[in-house]
Design a protein around this motif. Structure first.
Motif, short mmCIF file in Angstrom:
data_model
loop_
_atom_site.label_atom_id
_atom_site.label_comp_id
_atom_site.label_asym_id
_atom_site.label_seq_id
_atom_site.Cartn_x
_atom_site.Cartn_y
_atom_site.Cartn_z
N ALA A 36 29.79 23.77 62.20
CA ALA A 36 29.97 25.04 61.47
C ALA A 36 31.44 25.25 61.12
O ALA A 36 31.77 25.77 60.05
N ALA A 37 32.33 24.83 62.01
CA ALA A 37 33.76 24.96 61.74
C ALA A 37 34.17 24.04 60.59
O ALA A 37 35.00 24.39 59.76
N VAL A 38 33.56 22.84 60.56
CA VAL A 38 33.86 21.91 59.46
C VAL A 38 33.38 22.52 58.13
O VAL A 38 34.11 22.50 57.14
N ASP A 39 32.19 23.08 58.13
CA ASP A 39 31.67 23.71 56.90
C ASP A 39 32.54 24.88 56.47
O ASP A 39 32.74 25.13 55.28
N GLU A 40 33.05 25.60 57.44
CA GLU A 40 33.91 26.76 57.14
C GLU A 40 35.19 26.30 56.44
O GLU A 40 35.69 26.95 55.51
N ILE A 41 35.72 25.17 56.88
CA ILE A 41 36.95 24.63 56.27
C ILE A 41 36.66 24.22 54.82
O ILE A 41 37.44 24.51 53.90
N ILE A 42 35.50 23.59 54.60
CA ILE A 42 35.13 23.20 53.22
C ILE A 42 35.03 24.45 52.35
O ILE A 42 35.59 24.50 51.25
N ASP A 43 34.35 25.46 52.84
CA ASP A 43 34.17 26.69 52.07
C ASP A 43 35.52 27.33 51.74
O ASP A 43 35.77 27.79 50.63
N THR A 44 36.41 27.35 52.74
CA THR A 44 37.74 27.95 52.53
C THR A 44 38.47 27.26 51.38
O THR A 44 38.97 27.91 50.47
N TYR A 45 38.50 25.92 51.42
CA TYR A 45 39.28 25.22 50.40
C TYR A 45 38.56 25.13 49.07
O TYR A 45 39.19 25.01 48.02
N GLU A 46 37.22 25.19 49.08
CA GLU A 46 36.51 25.14 47.79
C GLU A 46 36.52 26.50 47.11
O GLU A 46 36.53 26.59 45.89
N ASN A 47 36.47 27.57 47.89
CA ASN A 47 36.21 28.88 47.28
C ASN A 47 37.28 29.95 47.50
O ASN A 47 37.33 30.91 46.75
N ARG A 48 38.06 29.82 48.55
CA ARG A 48 38.91 30.97 48.86
C ARG A 48 40.40 30.70 48.74
O ARG A 48 41.18 31.64 48.63
N ILE A 49 40.81 29.44 48.81
CA ILE A 49 42.24 29.15 48.73
C ILE A 49 42.52 28.37 47.46
O ILE A 49 41.87 27.38 47.19
N GLY A 50 43.48 28.84 46.70
CA GLY A 50 43.83 28.14 45.47
C GLY A 50 45.14 28.65 44.93
O GLY A 50 45.81 29.46 45.58
N PRO A 51 45.51 28.19 43.74
CA PRO A 51 46.83 28.52 43.20
C PRO A 51 47.07 30.01 42.96
O PRO A 51 48.22 30.41 42.77
N ARG A 52 46.03 30.83 43.00
CA ARG A 52 46.27 32.28 42.84
C ARG A 52 47.11 32.83 43.98
O ARG A 52 47.87 33.78 43.80
N ASN A 53 46.99 32.21 45.16
CA ASN A 53 47.83 32.65 46.28
C ASN A 53 49.30 32.44 45.95
O ASN A 53 50.13 33.35 46.11
N GLY A 54 49.62 31.24 45.50
CA GLY A 54 51.01 30.96 45.13
C GLY A 54 51.48 31.82 43.98
O GLY A 54 52.62 32.31 43.95
N ALA A 55 50.58 32.05 43.01
CA ALA A 55 50.94 32.86 41.84
C ALA A 55 51.30 34.29 42.27
O ALA A 55 52.20 34.91 41.70
#
Lengths: 202, 107
Positions: A36-55
């Motif tokens: 479940a922790a592995v799936d959570e990491i996938i979800d985070t990087y696929e859906n929640r973390i991206g260049p908008r944070n840096g922007a």
């Protein structure tokens, strides 16, 4: 209507995909990992973390002088306060483009990258072509990305490591005076925060 | 805003990435050690041909992870191969659309 002759069995995953499944199964059976922790990491990087944070970081640095000063002094602490911190405990440093100096980021070792601010790096960032050439001929690499700098602007290339990741603060484009943070964010492309692009003009 | 590119080109890229990050987070290796090992694999692969940063990048990633786990005894390479073959057999015998499961005996 039966048509089982079309698809006699499930689509067979590729060999590396099967090997990854095997690793995951083995480590799960041994109780070493939590799937479940592995799936959570996938979800985070696929859906929640991206260049908008840096922007968001860049747009705030453009609009808020106190934030800008704090960011340049200690980016790790400032972006952590915004909820963007490295899972691997790495440090962040903001490098700011000026008329005198343009900054570019690479990882010549592998592909170290400010994940919390930009997400997963694009394929070209991980390619041998970029990793080798940007150090040797940064202006030619910039030209490939369609960026031409005035001759008086020097180019500095920052080599990321497991411990230190860089965020380029692009120059605020002309015509963006008076725009608020949300509007400014739309001008900040991913590439402009790696140094292979410039901020868009409004 | 332009449409965001998918973070990963293939599901297994995401899976091997996340598995590695998780193993680091639970303390099985430091990220510095991982980066050094992974960098060495990339260099070795890059001698034969220029890597494009896509499938070949994650192939190097997987090879590195398999090596680290075999060395530390967390995942013996024979066990991994047996499970890989068991998964392949499971896919081949499962009708399309049905969930794919390993035999309890496998691995």
């Amino acid at each position: 209507m039966p048509h089982d002759h079309d698809e006699p069995h499930s689509l067979l995953p590729s060999d590396p995909a099967l090997r990854v499944k095997a690793l995951e199964t083995l480590l799960t059976r041994k109780g070493l990992i939590d799937p479940a922790a592995v799936d959570e990491i996938i979800d985070t990087y696929e859906n929640r973390i991206g260049p908008r944070n840096g922007a968001r970081v860049v747009a705030r640095a453009w609009s808020d002088p106190a934030f800008h000063a704090a960011l340049m002094a200690d980016a790790t602490a400032v972006v952590a306060e915004m909820g963007f911190y490295g899972r691997q405990g790495e440090h962040m440093m903001a490098v700011e483009n000026t008329a005198q100096q343009h900054n570019m980021v690479v990882c010549t070792l592998c592909s170290c990258y400010p994940w919390p601010l930009l997400g997963i790096p694009p394929g070209w960032y991980k390619s041998d072509a970029y990793r080798a050439r940007v150090v040797r001929e940064p202006r030619r690499v910039l030209a490939d990305f369609g960026v031409e700098l005035p001759p008086e602007t020097s180019v500095r290339v920052w080599d990321s490591t497991a411990e230190m990741r860089y965020l380029v603060i692009p120059r605020r484009p002309e015509g963006s005076e008076g725009m608020d943070e949300e509007a400014l964010m739309a001008l900040v492309s991913r590439d402009s925060m790696i140094g292979t692009g410039l901020a868009r003009r409004p | 805003m332009t449409r965001p590119e998918p973070a990963f080109e293939a599901l297994w890229h995401a899976q091997v990435f996340a598995l590695t990050v998780h193993l680091n987070e639970i303390g099985q290796f430091t990220w510095g050690d991982w980066a050094a090992r992974f960098g060495a694999t990339l260099r070795r692969h890059g001698l034969a041909r220029e890597l494009n940063g896509g499938e070949d990048y994650f192939a190097a990633w997987l090879e590195t992870l398999e090596g680290v786990l075999a060395e530390t005894g967390l995942a013996d390479s024979g066990d991994v191969t047996a499970l890989r073959d068991a998964w392949e057999a499971a896919y081949l015998r499962t009708p399309h659309g049905a969930p794919v499961r390993l035999d309890d005996a496998a691995g």
